[in-house]
Every structure is written in C-alpha cells, then in structure tokens.
Design an enzyme around this catalytic site. Structure first.
Site, mmCIF file in Angstrom:
data_model
loop_
_atom_site.group_PDB
_atom_site.id
_atom_site.type_symbol
_atom_site.label_atom_id
_atom_site.label_comp_id
_atom_site.label_asym_id
_atom_site.label_seq_id
_atom_site.Cartn_x
_atom_site.Cartn_y
_atom_site.Cartn_z
ATOM 1 N N LYS A 78 0.903 -1.294 0.110
ATOM 2 C CA LYS A 78 -0.167 0.024 0.070
ATOM 3 C C LYS A 78 0.978 1.129 -0.047
ATOM 4 O O LYS A 78 1.892 1.177 0.735
ATOM 5 C CB LYS A 78 -0.910 0.056 1.333
ATOM 6 C CG LYS A 78 -1.911 1.114 1.418
ATOM 7 C CD LYS A 78 -2.873 0.844 2.708
ATOM 8 C CE LYS A 78 -3.971 2.097 2.633
ATOM 9 N NZ LYS A 78 -4.844 1.754 3.952
ATOM 10 N N SER A 153 -9.671 1.225 2.814
ATOM 11 C CA SER A 153 -8.904 2.229 2.039
ATOM 12 C C SER A 153 -7.738 1.610 1.449
ATOM 13 O O SER A 153 -7.186 2.058 0.320
ATOM 14 C CB SER A 153 -8.335 3.390 2.770
ATOM 15 O OG SER A 153 -7.425 2.708 3.973
ATOM 16 N N SER A 177 -9.685 -1.067 6.942
ATOM 17 C CA SER A 177 -9.089 -0.854 5.749
ATOM 18 C C SER A 177 -8.318 -2.019 5.207
ATOM 19 O O SER A 177 -8.027 -2.038 4.087
ATOM 20 C CB SER A 177 -8.190 0.231 5.588
ATOM 21 O OG SER A 177 -9.119 1.374 5.428
HETATM 22 N N1 GLN Z 1 -13.077 3.382 6.589
HETATM 23 C C1 GLN Z 1 -12.346 3.865 7.815
HETATM 24 C C2 GLN Z 1 -12.182 5.285 7.643
HETATM 25 O O1 GLN Z 1 -12.441 5.857 6.749
HETATM 26 C C3 GLN Z 1 -11.344 3.191 8.316
HETATM 27 C C4 GLN Z 1 -10.117 3.386 7.469
HETATM 28 C C5 GLN Z 1 -8.835 2.710 7.714
HETATM 29 O O2 GLN Z 1 -9.001 1.647 8.406
HETATM 30 N N2 GLN Z 1 -7.771 3.359 7.529
HETATM 31 O O3 GLN Z 1 -11.583 5.933 8.711
#
Ligand code: GLN
Length: 470
Positions: A78, A153, A177
């Site tokens: 990532k 994400s 994510s």
């Molecule tokens: N969807 C969640 C957020 O937007 C989790 C994001 C993540 O785990 N990086 O905060």
C-alpha cells in the site's frame, strides 16, 4: 501451471521444484500488471527494474541453497508504506513527489524474508475511506465487477491480489481498511492486535488505532506473511516484547469445542442486506458442523461505536496531518482532498477548548466501555464471528456523495479497532458473483487461534478458490 492462480505456498513449491525461476515468476506478474491494470488501477507505481533485480538476487540465493520464508515472492505494498528509493504518496497529491530515504520496518522485514516488492498500490488518500474513491489518483475497480468498488482504504492492494497481479499485499487497518477490501475482493485479510506489527515508517492516520496487516488468497499464506512481519521493533515503542509463535503451525488442528460467539446486536442491524445475513448464517452453521459451540453474546455498546470512532480518529488525524502544512515538504495544504479536509475540521473542532470535554473526552470514555464489551465477551467465548460488511461491494459513485452512508460500511469493523483486538476476514460466500466475507475476532494476541479456526473453515469450503475472470 496456471501462474495467476498461484498462492504463496504453491509458488514457493514451483520455485523449489525449479519449474520456473524467480525472475520468470516476477516477470509474469509485471507483464500481467502491464496487461490488465489499465482497467483496474490497482498500482500507483510499479518497480519493474528493481523487482527484476531482486528476483535475480533471489535466484542466486536459491542456487546457493539460501532458504528464506518468502524467497522470490512478489508482494505489493500500500502506498502508505515508505519504501527506500521508491515513490510513496499515501494516495495523496500533497506528497506525490516523495521518495523516502528508508524502508518501513515491515517492508524491511518482508525484504529480509526474501520477498520482492513489485510496486505500490492505490488507496484512499491517507487511509481515509471505505471504497478507494477518496484516492487523489484514479479510482480502483473491483476485479469481480469493474463497475463496483474493491473496498478501501487499501483498495489497490486487494484488487492487485484478487486479480493475480501479485501474491500478497500489505494494508493498514485503522477502522476496517484491510478487512473490508479483503471481504469485497474474496481474500484473507488480517487486522493485527494493536502493536503486534510495527507502524514505523507507515504514514500515520490515527496513531492509537493504526494496525499494519496484509491480504492473501489463503489462510496459510496469511499466517506465513504475518509470521515474518510481527514482533517487537525497537523503532516502535508500542510493539511489546511478546514472542511470535509459529502461526503456520496453528493451522489444520480442527475446532471441536471452540466456543464461537455471535453478537446479537450485529445480525439484527436494520440496514443489513438479507443476502449477506444469509451467507453469514450459513457460515455459522458450517462452523457448528465442524464442532464449534455457537453461543449468542452481547456487545452492548455497539450503537455508540461509529460516533466514538468518528470523534477519536479525526482528532488524531488532525494532529497527524498538521505536519503537511506545505512549509517543510510536499505541496501546499490546499492540495488536501475533500475527505482529509473534512477530518481535519472535525478533529480540530473536537479538540478545541470548550468542546474537548463534551466530545473527545466523552468518546475516550466510550472507547473504554467498548473495549470492556469485548473483554467481557471473551470471558465466555474463544472467538467472535461476525459479518464483515453489512452489504455487498457497492457501485462506484453509489455512496461517494454521502459520507455518513460510507462510514456505516465499517459498522462491524470499527469496534474491533476501538478495542485493539485482532480480527481476520475470511471469504464465506458469493451473491450474484460478488464475494461475501466474515470476520473472526479474538482477544489480544490470539492470532494463532484465529488462523486455526479460519483454516478449518477454509478447508471445509470452496469460496477461496473462486477467482475473477480478468
Ligand atoms: N473506513 C474507515 C475510515 O475511513 C477506516 C479507514 C482505515 O482503516 N484506514 O476511517
């Protein structure tokens, strides 16, 4: 040999039997990225030259009988993971020209284990999102249906593994994510116990929530990669000095008598899609048939989890992003995307004088209550089983105008980060050609148990063998 349906385990076997070289293997994946990633957008940077050079080194090590657990395995990271000499953007235009002078600890450990870092994957900028649509670059598509999101994400990482463009990929899980994209792309994804894997060199989102995981096609692959990345790191003071067991040895032991808790608040959620609920219930039945005791439990503070998360996380985000002020490095702060701005404003508000007690402090207390819900539950059960997402992978654009609807995609996942406990996403069904995932959640440092239960389930089912036609 079908290279694009290889797993890490089968690829290691192929190399061992000299059916192909690491160079051929890596070249296959690089060519595949070139051929199909134009329609998926999983990668932001591909390191063709570096990957081939690392592959040659892997081949010469193998020729000299050097053994390493991931020798020659192409893995993607990532773009939140700093990679020495390889552009790292966090999916954000603010630092679209940043070339780090060092590797994140996890990247260093993967390389040490022989893995080849093939490229950097697309993501929601800074990790903010559930769909990949908050990337400041192109939107990543779900390889099972190119009109749908792959989850976020860590969107590019999931799409890259699912579409057979690498054998594993790293992700970060602050609220969902790793698990959500794993669920939407039919992968095994691990969200570690907070502190089990070093955060050093991974661009911070919300430091007291961030965990560093990865996605693979099978439970065995996931256990193997996890073993190489976990453990104490002198560069991250939140990694405890607790031995890393051989996760691979925890597989295939059976689950007779394992107490599996089902949170009653989860399956009765009003917005839960009927077909996802049905797949979850079927998986529950399978665990029962394998000998687990299925026990209803309660996590009574679930209804406060999203509010708690969306006060504490933006507070930490506003602090972590304040360094990107355009003075020291990167572009001017006007280059922040809409979601980053939303979180900076929310967090700054929650932390400001007069509101701190009403919002931040209250949310911090709720965090303790949610953690206690899990502690209490684990007094009665070994593992909690829950749906991963309340819905199937949604269409690109479907939720992008409605941040609240998007936030709710994580309703079953954020509580796990609030509590700091580990969880795995495991493929558990298909509806209309789209994958469904379930979560296995355990007490702190119970990853070996989670892998064990997941491997028993995987051995009894076929979901993990259904690959997209890309
Ligand atoms: N969807 C969640 C957020 O937007 C989790 C994001 C993540 O785990 N990086 O905060």
């Amino acid at each position: 040999m079908e290279i694009n349906s290889l797993t890490i385990q089968s690829a290691l076997d192929v190399l061992k039997k000299k059916e192909c070289s690491a160079r051929e293997l890596v070249a296959f994946y690089l060519d595949r990225i070139e051929k199909i990633d134009g329609k998926i957008n999983a990668f932001l940077t591909v390191d063709r030259e570096g990957a081939l050079q690392q592959a040659d080194e892997a081949d010469s090590m193998r020729a000299n009988d050097v053994t390493k657990p991931l020798l020659g395995m192409p893995i993607a990271c990532k773009d939140l993971f700093t990679t020495k000499g390889l552009r790292t953007t966090a999916g954000a235009k603010i630092i679209d020209n940043y070339v780090p002078p060092f590797d994140a600890s996890v990247v260093g450990r993967l390389k040490e284990a022989g893995a080849i870092i093939i490229g950097k994957t697309n993501e929601d900028a800074w990790g903010h999102g559930s769909s990949g649509e908050n990337s400041d670059f192109d939107v990543t598509k779900n390889p099972y249906d190119l009109t749908r999101v792959p989850g976020g994400s860590s969107s590019g990482s999931a799409a890259a593994v699912a579409a057979g463009m690498c054998l594993a990929a790293t992700g970060t899980d602050t609220g969902s994510s790793v698990r959500l994209p794993a669920a939407f792309c039919n992968l095994v994804g691990i969200k570690p116990t907070y502190g089990r894997v070093s955060r050093y060199g991974v661009i911070a989102m919300a430091s007291s929530f961030d965990t560093i995981g990865h996605m693979t096609k099978t439970v065995a692959d996931c256990a193997l990669v996890y073993e190489t990345t976990s453990g104490k790191d002198l560069f991250d003071g939140t990694t405890p000095d607790i031995d890393v067991p051989s996760y691979a040895k925890s597989l295939g032991k059976g689950i007779a008598g394992t107490r599996v808790g089902i949170p009653k608040e989860y399956l009765s959620l009003p917005g839960m899609a009927a077909e996802v609920k049905a797949a979850t219930q079927q998986a529950m039945k399978t665990l029962g048939l394998l000998g687990a005791d299925i026990i209803e439990i309660s996590l009574p503070h679930t209804e406060y989890a999203m509010a708690c998360y969306y006060i504490l996380v933006p507070s930490e985000v506003s602090s972590n992003l304040s360094r990107y002020d355009g003075i020291r490095y990167g572009h001017e702060r006007s280059a922040f995307g809409a979601e980053a701005k939303r979180r900076i404003v929310l967090g700054t508000f929650a932390l400001s004088a007069g509101y701190y007690d009403a919002y931040y402090k209250k949310a911090a207390k709720v965090r303790t209550l949610i953690k206690k819900d899990f502690d209490d539950a684990f007094g009665a059960v070994d593992v909690i089983m829950a749906p991963s997402s309340p819905a199937l992978p949604f269409r690109i654009g479907e939720k992008s105008e409605d941040p609240l609807a998007m936030y709710l995609s994580d309703i079953f996942m954020c509580p796990v980060n609030i509590a700091g406990v580990p969880a795995l996403n495991v493929p558990c069904g298909f509806v209309d050609g789209l994958p469904v995932g379930m979560q296995l959640i355990g007490p702190q440092f119970s990853e070996a148990r989670l892998f064990g239960v997941a491997s028993a389930y995987e051995a009894a089912t076929q979901w993990h063998t259904k690959w997209p036609k890309t």
